[in-house]
Design an enzyme around this catalytic site. Sequence first.
Site, PDB file in Angstrom:
ATOM      1  N   TYR A 159      10.671  -3.549  -1.086  1.00  0.00           N
ATOM      2  CA  TYR A 159       9.428  -3.027  -0.507  1.00  0.00           C
ATOM      3  C   TYR A 159       9.684  -1.637   0.073  1.00  0.00           C
ATOM      4  O   TYR A 159       8.969  -0.676  -0.211  1.00  0.00           O
ATOM      5  CB  TYR A 159       8.938  -4.002   0.569  1.00  0.00           C
ATOM      6  CG  TYR A 159       7.733  -3.536   1.330  1.00  0.00           C
ATOM      7  CD1 TYR A 159       6.583  -3.116   0.661  1.00  0.00           C
ATOM      8  CD2 TYR A 159       7.721  -3.525   2.722  1.00  0.00           C
ATOM      9  CE1 TYR A 159       5.465  -2.699   1.363  1.00  0.00           C
ATOM     10  CE2 TYR A 159       6.611  -3.115   3.436  1.00  0.00           C
ATOM     11  CZ  TYR A 159       5.482  -2.702   2.753  1.00  0.00           C
ATOM     12  OH  TYR A 159       4.389  -2.289   3.452  1.00  0.00           O
ATOM     13  N   GLY A 188      -7.098  -8.299   0.319  1.00  0.00           N
ATOM     14  CA  GLY A 188      -8.280  -7.907   1.097  1.00  0.00           C
ATOM     15  C   GLY A 188      -9.387  -8.937   0.933  1.00  0.00           C
ATOM     16  O   GLY A 188      -9.315  -9.816   0.068  1.00  0.00           O
ATOM     17  N   ASP A 243     -10.881  -1.973  -4.185  1.00  0.00           N
ATOM     18  CA  ASP A 243      -9.985  -3.058  -3.742  1.00  0.00           C
ATOM     19  C   ASP A 243     -10.002  -4.164  -4.789  1.00  0.00           C
ATOM     20  O   ASP A 243     -11.072  -4.512  -5.304  1.00  0.00           O
ATOM     21  CB  ASP A 243     -10.463  -3.599  -2.388  1.00  0.00           C
ATOM     22  CG  ASP A 243      -9.354  -4.313  -1.638  1.00  0.00           C
ATOM     23  OD1 ASP A 243      -9.014  -3.875  -0.524  1.00  0.00           O
ATOM     24  OD2 ASP A 243      -8.819  -5.320  -2.164  1.00  0.00           O
ATOM     25  N   THR A 268       3.205  -2.880  -8.200  1.00  0.00           N
ATOM     26  CA  THR A 268       1.950  -2.453  -7.568  1.00  0.00           C
ATOM     27  C   THR A 268       2.165  -1.179  -6.767  1.00  0.00           C
ATOM     28  O   THR A 268       1.412  -0.222  -6.884  1.00  0.00           O
ATOM     29  CB  THR A 268       1.424  -3.550  -6.603  1.00  0.00           C
ATOM     30  OG1 THR A 268       1.370  -4.766  -7.311  1.00  0.00           O
ATOM     31  CG2 THR A 268       0.061  -3.201  -6.055  1.00  0.00           C
ATOM     32  N   ILE A 285      -6.295  -2.760   7.642  1.00  0.00           N
ATOM     33  CA  ILE A 285      -6.447  -1.398   8.181  1.00  0.00           C
ATOM     34  C   ILE A 285      -7.610  -0.685   7.479  1.00  0.00           C
ATOM     35  O   ILE A 285      -8.422  -0.010   8.113  1.00  0.00           O
ATOM     36  CB  ILE A 285      -5.139  -0.577   8.022  1.00  0.00           C
ATOM     37  CG1 ILE A 285      -4.000  -1.247   8.800  1.00  0.00           C
ATOM     38  CG2 ILE A 285      -5.341   0.862   8.511  1.00  0.00           C
ATOM     39  CD1 ILE A 285      -2.649  -0.548   8.695  1.00  0.00           C
TER      40      ILE A 285
END
Length: 328
Positions: free
Chosen positions: A149, A36, A31, A95, A12
């Site tokens: 999550y 990614g 990033d 994270t 995205i």
Amino acid sequence: MRVLITGGAGFIGSHLAERLIARGDEVTVLDDLSTGEVRNLDAIREHGRFALRIGSCLDVELTNELVDRVDMVVHLAAAVGVRLIVERPVHTIETNVRATEVVLAAAAKKQKTVLIASTSEVYGKSAKVPFQEEDDISLGATSRSRWAYACSKALDEWLGLAYQAEKGVPVTILRFFNTVGPRQTGRYGMVLPNFARQALRGEPLTVFGDGRQSRCFGHVQDAVEAVVRLMDCAAARGKVFNVGAREEVSILELAERVKAACASSSRIELIPYEEAYAEGFEDMPRRIPDTSRLFEAVGFRPETSLDRIIADVLADQRGRLTGDERPR
Ligand code: UDP
């Protein structure tokens, strides 16, 4: 405007970066390339208003420095994908929670606006149709890693809203529903790129469970449009928005439609959840967004048809097949 996109080399994020460059913004991507890929940014890599910093949001000094230089942060960096979550729960929890804390604390110094990516996964096991932003959430037991999550992203939402309420940081939360399109890899379990790749290679399409579970798939370009509009919408601060499409499809039907769209002779194989993920894995039977809040705020909702989405994903996956894998 100067914008920092964390996780901007991802699926995205890279589409968003392109869109912001096209409209004249100055864009920095942060990033760590864990999921990614630099090649996602090929179209804008050399642009004068674009910069890529390879590093992690968990690096407090780096994040502070980058947040300081921009007007707005779109925080997309996160551990995503059900497979990754089931396989690496520690990584997911750490994270997702820690990175958002670091970004918000950096933004709070000079009251920078932050848009935080969340997920429809936070609705958890609720059977309500459709999901509205103010609905209760209903997560499974802590012994089921999938819900870690949802819980980590719910905590991100709470943290974001708390920073707005207590410290005056302008924060908007986006709950992305199943978002698909070019550049999404099937590596982390996402169903549509998986099916497209399997169908193109003539392999069985792996439908988990009985395939009657359904989802609404939204095109990434629509998701990006929603993000851009919410970036520009001052009235959206302090609020949560569903971002998703409303065309519901069962996973079995999705498999059939992917096969038909590329005239594939692949068969469809039903695989029990325990085999696909882990013992005791819990899936949700339906997941449909109510997008009226988004529409009322910005006059837009994702509407790209599923046929068009499937065609785009097939085209993307075709481009990724190596010479040996191309159907003869
Ligand atoms: N799924 C499937 N085959 C696959 C990958 C996923 O049948 O190869 C199913 C998955 O169990 C879920 C749905 O497709 O019911 C959507 O999965 P995805 O991971 O794309 O997104 P989720 O909605 O689970 O976040």
